[in-house]
Write a protein that holds these residues in place. Sequence first.
Motif, PDB file in Angstrom:
ATOM      1  N   ILE A  34       0.837  -1.200   0.000  1.00 20.33           N
ATOM      2  CA  ILE A  34       0.000   0.000   0.000  1.00 20.33           C
ATOM      3  C   ILE A  34       0.871   1.248   0.000  1.00 20.33           C
ATOM      4  CG2 ILE A  34      -1.787   1.281   1.234  1.00 20.33           C
ATOM      5  CD1 ILE A  34      -2.698  -1.442   2.420  1.00 20.33           C
ATOM      6  N   THR A  35       1.897   1.257   0.839  1.00 17.99           N
ATOM      7  CA  THR A  35       2.789   2.420   0.907  1.00 17.99           C
ATOM      8  C   THR A  35       3.813   2.433  -0.222  1.00 17.99           C
ATOM      9  OG1 THR A  35       4.393   1.291   2.342  1.00 17.99           O
ATOM     10  CG2 THR A  35       2.589   2.480   3.419  1.00 17.99           C
ATOM     11  N   GLY A  36       4.088   1.237  -0.774  1.00 11.23           N
ATOM     12  CA  GLY A  36       5.063   1.129  -1.859  1.00 11.23           C
ATOM     13  C   GLY A  36       6.493   1.073  -1.395  1.00 11.23           C
ATOM     14  N   ARG A  37       6.689   0.863  -0.083  1.00 10.75           N
ATOM     15  CA  ARG A  37       8.070   0.819   0.409  1.00 10.75           C
ATOM     16  C   ARG A  37       8.173   0.008   1.689  1.00 10.75           C
ATOM     17  NH1 ARG A  37       7.893   7.252   1.714  1.00 10.75           N
ATOM     18  NH2 ARG A  37       7.408   7.152   3.943  1.00 10.75           N
ATOM     19  N   LYS A  38       9.417  -0.445   1.947  1.00 11.25           N
ATOM     20  CA  LYS A  38       9.686  -1.250   3.139  1.00 11.25           C
ATOM     21  C   LYS A  38      11.125  -1.005   3.572  1.00 11.25           C
ATOM     22  CE  LYS A  38       8.943  -4.604   6.180  1.00 11.25           C
ATOM     23  NZ  LYS A  38       7.967  -4.481   7.280  1.00 11.25           N
ATOM     24  N   GLU A  39      11.328  -0.884   4.881  1.00 13.50           N
ATOM     25  CA  GLU A  39      12.689  -0.702   5.387  1.00 13.50           C
ATOM     26  C   GLU A  39      13.338  -2.064   5.608  1.00 13.50           C
ATOM     27  OE1 GLU A  39      14.428   0.849   9.477  1.00 13.50           O
ATOM     28  OE2 GLU A  39      13.761   2.539   8.253  1.00 13.50           O
ATOM     29  N   PHE A  40      14.613  -2.153   5.220  1.00 15.60           N
ATOM     30  CA  PHE A  40      15.400  -3.377   5.398  1.00 15.60           C
ATOM     31  C   PHE A  40      16.852  -2.951   5.530  1.00 15.60           C
ATOM     32  CE2 PHE A  40      17.993  -6.862   3.778  1.00 15.60           C
ATOM     33  CZ  PHE A  40      17.431  -7.989   4.379  1.00 15.60           C
ATOM     34  N   TRP A  41      17.515  -3.436   6.561  1.00 17.36           N
ATOM     35  CA  TRP A  41      18.925  -3.094   6.777  1.00 17.36           C
ATOM     36  C   TRP A  41      19.114  -1.577   6.900  1.00 17.36           C
ATOM     37  CZ3 TRP A  41      22.079  -6.784   8.278  1.00 17.36           C
ATOM     38  CH2 TRP A  41      23.466  -6.573   8.308  1.00 17.36           C
ATOM     39  N   SER A  42      18.141  -0.908   7.504  1.00 15.12           N
ATOM     40  CA  SER A  42      18.134   0.554   7.676  1.00 15.12           C
ATOM     41  C   SER A  42      18.156   1.300   6.341  1.00 15.12           C
ATOM     42  CB  SER A  42      19.312   1.018   8.545  1.00 15.12           C
ATOM     43  OG  SER A  42      19.221   0.444   9.835  1.00 15.12           O
ATOM     44  N   LEU A  43      17.743   0.635   5.279  1.00 14.19           N
ATOM     45  CA  LEU A  43      17.607   1.246   3.959  1.00 14.19           C
ATOM     46  C   LEU A  43      16.137   1.170   3.552  1.00 14.19           C
ATOM     47  CD1 LEU A  43      20.611  -0.569   2.229  1.00 14.19           C
ATOM     48  CD2 LEU A  43      20.634   1.763   3.129  1.00 14.19           C
ATOM     49  N   THR A  44      15.733   2.053   2.657  1.00 16.46           N
ATOM     50  CA  THR A  44      14.349   2.033   2.190  1.00 16.46           C
ATOM     51  C   THR A  44      14.283   1.421   0.802  1.00 16.46           C
ATOM     52  OG1 THR A  44      13.793   3.993   3.489  1.00 16.46           O
ATOM     53  CG2 THR A  44      12.308   3.427   1.697  1.00 16.46           C
ATOM     54  N   PHE A  45      13.373   0.445   0.641  1.00 20.62           N
ATOM     55  CA  PHE A  45      13.225  -0.277  -0.621  1.00 20.62           C
ATOM     56  C   PHE A  45      11.833  -0.074  -1.199  1.00 20.62           C
ATOM     57  CE2 PHE A  45      16.767  -2.308   1.359  1.00 20.62           C
ATOM     58  CZ  PHE A  45      17.584  -2.692   0.302  1.00 20.62           C
TER      59      PHE A  45
END
Length: 286
Positions: free
Chosen positions: A76-87
């Motif tokens: 829904i938001t189009g993004r996800k945080e992983f390893w303190s990075l935004t994807f």
Amino acid sequence: MSPSNVLKVLNRTALNFKKRGFSSSRLDAEVLLSTYLNTDCSGLYVNIERLLTDEELKGFLGWVERRQKGEPVAYITGRKEFWSLTFEVNSKVLVPRPETELLVEEVLKVCSYMGDRNIDILEIGTGSGAISVAIASDLKNVSIIATDISEEAIKVTRRNAEKNGVAGKISFLHGNLFEPVSGKFDIIVSNPPYISEEEFERLPVEVRDFEPKEALLAGPEGTEFHYNLIRKGSCYLKYGGWLFMEIGAGHKDMVEDMLRKDKTYDSVSFRIDYAGIERIAMARRK
């Protein structure tokens, strides 16, 4: 519509999600509302009395409706945080999971013993590119080849590498498993599909009905891709190179048996995830 401030909208949304059985109802509400209002969670609470316009409220309720149907918050938001990075993520790629960060940790741990020389890494089934981009963001001297059977996934990976400033360290290849690959590598890493056909039917709606099925399903046992990675991987590993794979719950014994029977690997070991499940399989090419 009657005027509603951030606090009222947040509380109503969290309660709505809780009634529908969502385990992280408050967090889901916070992430959705903060993203919609182009702020972060702390920004919500700093402006907790701010009134939403009718247009904002109408648009946000559209997001709430999507979540009510089970669509993952990250899509829904189009993004996800992983390893303190935004994807960037969409329905063409899996949503990166926290346990996959353990896979990155183990790769980086081995890389730390390789000195300052350039390290050649192959990722099979890159999806959103979370693993390759995370590794590239931490290593100065690295060359990564990231492959995926999905052309749409490769497009997402490429954008994520560019947005996180590591596109120069990663090459992207379209194809199944090792098909598009040549050469030898210090490390092969993969988070392959590992859900069995039986397990698939029991997955939560937000996974089963929204995430790409081809990135989840792996035959009757859930280890079909691991078998191929192990069998063919030794041909693409330098002597002393490492194979890292994420595995499903209950698959440790099957994967360990495959690795030991192959005879081209040693130093077989596993790492437990936050839930106490043996999640990461590791082995060295003899």
